[in-house]
Design a protein around this motif. Sequence first.
Motif, PDB file in Angstrom:
ATOM      1  N   PRO A 143       0.723  -1.258   0.042  1.00  0.00           N
ATOM      2  CA  PRO A 143      -0.147  -0.059  -0.064  1.00  0.00           C
ATOM      3  C   PRO A 143       1.021   1.232   0.087  1.00  0.00           C
ATOM      4  O   PRO A 143       2.003   1.165   0.514  1.00  0.00           O
ATOM      5  CB  PRO A 143      -0.790  -0.077   1.395  1.00  0.00           C
ATOM      6  CG  PRO A 143      -0.591  -1.691   1.864  1.00  0.00           C
ATOM      7  CD  PRO A 143       0.605  -2.067   1.223  1.00  0.00           C
ATOM      8  N   ALA A 144       0.420   2.413  -0.593  1.00  0.00           N
ATOM      9  CA  ALA A 144       0.979   3.457  -0.338  1.00  0.00           C
ATOM     10  C   ALA A 144       1.584   4.017   0.755  1.00  0.00           C
ATOM     11  O   ALA A 144       2.865   4.748   0.787  1.00  0.00           O
ATOM     12  CB  ALA A 144       0.116   4.703  -1.206  1.00  0.00           C
ATOM     13  N   CYS A 145       0.870   4.007   1.844  1.00  0.00           N
ATOM     14  CA  CYS A 145       1.162   4.361   3.263  1.00  0.00           C
ATOM     15  C   CYS A 145       2.546   3.536   3.740  1.00  0.00           C
ATOM     16  O   CYS A 145       3.351   4.349   4.252  1.00  0.00           O
ATOM     17  CB  CYS A 145       0.059   4.236   4.178  1.00  0.00           C
ATOM     18  SG  CYS A 145      -0.815   2.680   4.491  1.00  0.00           S
ATOM     19  N   THR A 146       2.502   2.229   3.576  1.00  0.00           N
ATOM     20  CA  THR A 146       3.615   1.663   4.025  1.00  0.00           C
ATOM     21  C   THR A 146       4.628   1.966   3.171  1.00  0.00           C
ATOM     22  O   THR A 146       5.950   2.049   3.675  1.00  0.00           O
ATOM     23  CB  THR A 146       3.349   0.222   4.297  1.00  0.00           C
ATOM     24  OG1 THR A 146       2.742  -0.359   2.820  1.00  0.00           O
ATOM     25  CG2 THR A 146       2.301  -0.288   5.232  1.00  0.00           C
ATOM     26  N   GLU A 147       4.526   2.219   2.098  1.00  0.00           N
ATOM     27  CA  GLU A 147       5.793   2.586   1.039  1.00  0.00           C
ATOM     28  C   GLU A 147       6.171   3.964   1.372  1.00  0.00           C
ATOM     29  O   GLU A 147       7.377   4.020   1.298  1.00  0.00           O
ATOM     30  CB  GLU A 147       5.097   2.557  -0.334  1.00  0.00           C
ATOM     31  CG  GLU A 147       6.085   2.773  -1.502  1.00  0.00           C
ATOM     32  CD  GLU A 147       5.776   2.560  -2.778  1.00  0.00           C
ATOM     33  OE1 GLU A 147       6.398   2.118  -3.737  1.00  0.00           O
ATOM     34  OE2 GLU A 147       4.615   3.320  -3.036  1.00  0.00           O
ATOM     35  N   ALA A 148       5.368   4.754   1.810  1.00  0.00           N
ATOM     36  CA  ALA A 148       5.860   6.233   2.095  1.00  0.00           C
ATOM     37  C   ALA A 148       6.583   6.333   3.207  1.00  0.00           C
ATOM     38  O   ALA A 148       7.290   7.462   3.560  1.00  0.00           O
ATOM     39  CB  ALA A 148       4.781   7.016   1.827  1.00  0.00           C
ATOM     40  N   CYS A 149       6.163   5.614   4.469  1.00  0.00           N
ATOM     41  CA  CYS A 149       6.610   5.832   5.611  1.00  0.00           C
ATOM     42  C   CYS A 149       8.292   5.823   5.887  1.00  0.00           C
ATOM     43  O   CYS A 149       8.881   4.899   5.329  1.00  0.00           O
ATOM     44  CB  CYS A 149       6.067   4.788   6.625  1.00  0.00           C
ATOM     45  SG  CYS A 149       6.437   5.028   8.430  1.00  0.00           S
ATOM     46  N   PRO A 150       8.909   7.019   6.212  1.00  0.00           N
ATOM     47  CA  PRO A 150      10.334   6.772   6.302  1.00  0.00           C
ATOM     48  C   PRO A 150      10.850   5.945   7.503  1.00  0.00           C
ATOM     49  O   PRO A 150      12.117   5.788   7.572  1.00  0.00           O
ATOM     50  CB  PRO A 150      10.695   8.526   6.616  1.00  0.00           C
ATOM     51  CG  PRO A 150       9.299   8.930   7.044  1.00  0.00           C
ATOM     52  CD  PRO A 150       8.193   8.277   6.707  1.00  0.00           C
ATOM     53  N   ASN A 151      10.220   5.955   8.291  1.00  0.00           N
ATOM     54  CA  ASN A 151      10.466   5.194   9.772  1.00  0.00           C
ATOM     55  C   ASN A 151      10.213   3.792  10.085  1.00  0.00           C
ATOM     56  O   ASN A 151      10.333   3.184  11.015  1.00  0.00           O
ATOM     57  CB  ASN A 151      10.288   5.902  10.830  1.00  0.00           C
ATOM     58  CG  ASN A 151      10.773   7.127  11.096  1.00  0.00           C
ATOM     59  OD1 ASN A 151      11.732   7.601  10.373  1.00  0.00           O
ATOM     60  ND2 ASN A 151      10.170   8.060  11.980  1.00  0.00           N
ATOM     61  N   GLU A 152       9.521   3.115   8.889  1.00  0.00           N
ATOM     62  CA  GLU A 152       8.896   1.772   9.255  1.00  0.00           C
ATOM     63  C   GLU A 152       8.002   1.552  10.355  1.00  0.00           C
ATOM     64  O   GLU A 152       7.951   0.817  11.110  1.00  0.00           O
ATOM     65  CB  GLU A 152       9.901   0.574   8.999  1.00  0.00           C
ATOM     66  CG  GLU A 152      10.767   0.651   7.792  1.00  0.00           C
ATOM     67  CD  GLU A 152      11.525  -0.623   7.781  1.00  0.00           C
ATOM     68  OE1 GLU A 152      12.146  -1.082   8.676  1.00  0.00           O
ATOM     69  OE2 GLU A 152      11.724  -1.334   6.678  1.00  0.00           O
ATOM     70  N   ALA A 153       7.280   2.815  10.664  1.00  0.00           N
ATOM     71  CA  ALA A 153       6.309   2.813  11.723  1.00  0.00           C
ATOM     72  C   ALA A 153       5.022   2.010  11.216  1.00  0.00           C
ATOM     73  O   ALA A 153       4.692   1.260  12.084  1.00  0.00           O
ATOM     74  CB  ALA A 153       5.773   4.243  11.948  1.00  0.00           C
ATOM     75  N   VAL A 154       4.863   1.936  10.123  1.00  0.00           N
ATOM     76  CA  VAL A 154       3.808   1.170   9.357  1.00  0.00           C
ATOM     77  C   VAL A 154       4.172   0.115   8.322  1.00  0.00           C
ATOM     78  O   VAL A 154       5.058   0.774   7.465  1.00  0.00           O
ATOM     79  CB  VAL A 154       2.556   1.938   9.081  1.00  0.00           C
ATOM     80  CG1 VAL A 154       2.859   3.026   7.783  1.00  0.00           C
ATOM     81  CG2 VAL A 154       1.373   1.212   8.583  1.00  0.00           C
ATOM     82  N   ILE A 155       4.242  -1.000   8.607  1.00  0.00           N
ATOM     83  CA  ILE A 155       4.712  -1.877   7.738  1.00  0.00           C
ATOM     84  C   ILE A 155       3.600  -2.770   7.189  1.00  0.00           C
ATOM     85  O   ILE A 155       2.557  -3.188   7.687  1.00  0.00           O
ATOM     86  CB  ILE A 155       6.137  -2.792   8.222  1.00  0.00           C
ATOM     87  CG1 ILE A 155       5.392  -3.729   9.503  1.00  0.00           C
ATOM     88  CG2 ILE A 155       7.114  -1.821   8.311  1.00  0.00           C
ATOM     89  CD1 ILE A 155       6.664  -4.453   9.917  1.00  0.00           C
TER      90      ILE A 155
END
Lengths: 294, 383
Positions: free
Chosen positions: A183-195
């Motif tokens: 998904p776009a959100c996990t791809e965009a997260c710079p901190n791997e806060a959401v994977i």
Amino acid sequence: MDIKRRSFLKGIAGAGAGVAATPLISGTALARESYKLQDEHVGMLYDNTRCVGCKSCEVACKRANNLPVEPDEALGIYDAPRDLSEKTMNIIKMYKDEDETAYIKRQCMHCVDPSCVSGCPVSALNKQPNGIVTWDADACCGCRYCEMNCPFNIPKYEYNEFYGKIVKCEMCINTNLPKHGQPACTEACPNEAVIFGKTKALLAEAKRRIKESPHLYVNQVYGEKEGGGTSVLYLTKAAVPFSKLGLPSLPDYSQASASESIQHTLYQGLIAPIVIYAGLAAIAFKNRSGDKEE
Amino acid sequence: MDHAKPVGGKIFTPPILFLSLLFLIGFYFLVVRYIYGIGSVSNLSHHQAWGVWKVMGVLVGAALVNGGYVTAFVVYIINKGTYHRFVRQAVLFSLLGYSFAGFSLAYDTGRYIGLLNFFIPKYMQTNSVLFEVGICITAYILILAIEILPAILEKFMPEGGQQNWAASLHAYLNKILFLTVAFGVLLPTMHQSGLGGLAFLFGQKLSPLWQTPLISLLYVISSIFMGFCIVIALECLTVADFKSKSYVNMLGTMMKMAFYVAILYSVIRWIEIFRNGAAGQAMELSFESLFFWAEWILIVIGLYLVSGQKKLSSPKNLFLGSCVLLTGGILYRLNTYIIGYESVPGLTYFPSLPELMISIGMFALQIIIFITIIKIFPVITKE
Ligand code: SF4
Ligand code: SF4
Ligand code: SF4
């Protein structure tokens, strides 16, 4: 003749009451268990000890799924949604008190046994084999029962359109997921806060993190059991419990299974309705002649 | 046969003109809704997706019209033929009520063309309580239409018992009446239990003062006493044949049945409230508990008004008692779907004026049609 009719009636009333009471008394007959998490189900793990609240995930979501901005009220230039809406299906919210700040990412939880799917009258909401809960524009009648029954208040109808759609996160199943494998959100997260990953693997990872640094986390993976389980899992920092992040505390069975247990007991194979119908028709048939003389 | 006759009289009386005005206002807002969307006329929103339209049209409306169902039950199943005189107006009112319930469903749904999917096998979702409710409403409208058809046909039958198409259809319908009547009792039971079942899926979003696995059963039971009450209230308003002793007696007996059913309902409700551990919540001072107690005050006053044989033979008590009990039942439904329902803590809902006007306008239309039909067709029996 009179006596016969009465006893017949009693029999039927008894059968009817018995049918109605079964799921409540025995709780077994046709009880439907909550569905179980499958190996192929995918999901997300969000860990608020790693989130910095940059909202890159929000922006990426809107871009990938072609959603309009929701300008803030003061200046009207920034995209500043305040909650999930028909224009925003992924949002970062912040909890703050004197000494603690914590973020929470909200979107569809992709429940293992979703109320929305169970309640939708026209099969517009479906749980795909990979566990993603999708919405079908051709099927939906816009009754908004899903909005009413989702324990997380996720589906949003477009009230200001003349023929509105239901808007909810579909884990980018038609957009970013086929293109970039997540998904776009996990791809965009710079901190791997959401994977992104298989839910079972994510659950193991979440438990590993708690075990590794127990002082850092509340000892609970939200979504492991809540409402029968969800494909999106949450971890939160020790100082801020899930209840403060606006997540409901749900029983560990799904409401869908409870509801369908009652439905199935009453309507399985339409046996009870047919028996009762036949009984009623027979009585009315018998009473038919007497009625005319009155 | 019964001796129902058209009431006759002028059709455009002042009350009818007033109701027509209400209808036109509602109709105007309905047009606006179809052009600019649901949000343009209503206060429906993400935290309260179902509002007064659904509750008025489907829940309250459908409960009110249960008169058709209880009278059919009393006359044809318990075989009290003397009550036959009540059947026609009750069935007519049910028919109109359900048609309007179906109609308000149509303007409440945001993607109305999708309503057709209820009848396309590929889309049918048989686990859904809402699906069951939709199918039951549709089927029941059909059944009620068949039940009322004889009254319409009688208008076209030649005097003196000759045969024509209307007469033979009339005779045929009479022959299969028992089949329709059985549906007329079964379908509303299923449908009422479904209306309760809908709320069960709300889970914790519905306050424990109302949420219970027995909610389907409670909806069925309450619809029965409400059905008796609506028949009695309507009789008092339209026929009011109080000089006939047997007539008042019959109303009294129906009220007595309503009384016991309402007691049964109250007992189950309270057992569930205690079992849920919600009694404490009822004692807190809140918006919810206020409406909760309003509900119970109505039920208790209603029961008091019709307790005992003496009160049961007073037309005034019968009328007031049935109205008050009815209101209690309506409030129960309003409470389960609006007052007791909370998706986001602290956010409340109150319908907007245009939203209310649509409901009121459509209700006015329903009354206009009812009155017009009883003036033209033989529905009402007077001795
Ligand atoms: S969170 Fe709500 S919308 Fe998402 S799957 Fe669960 S019930 Fe459906
Ligand atoms: S609004 Fe659409 S998706 Fe939601 S329950 Fe109704 S038909 Fe299903
Ligand atoms: S992109 Fe990652 S770090 Fe930034 S707000 Fe979203 S989840 Fe938090």
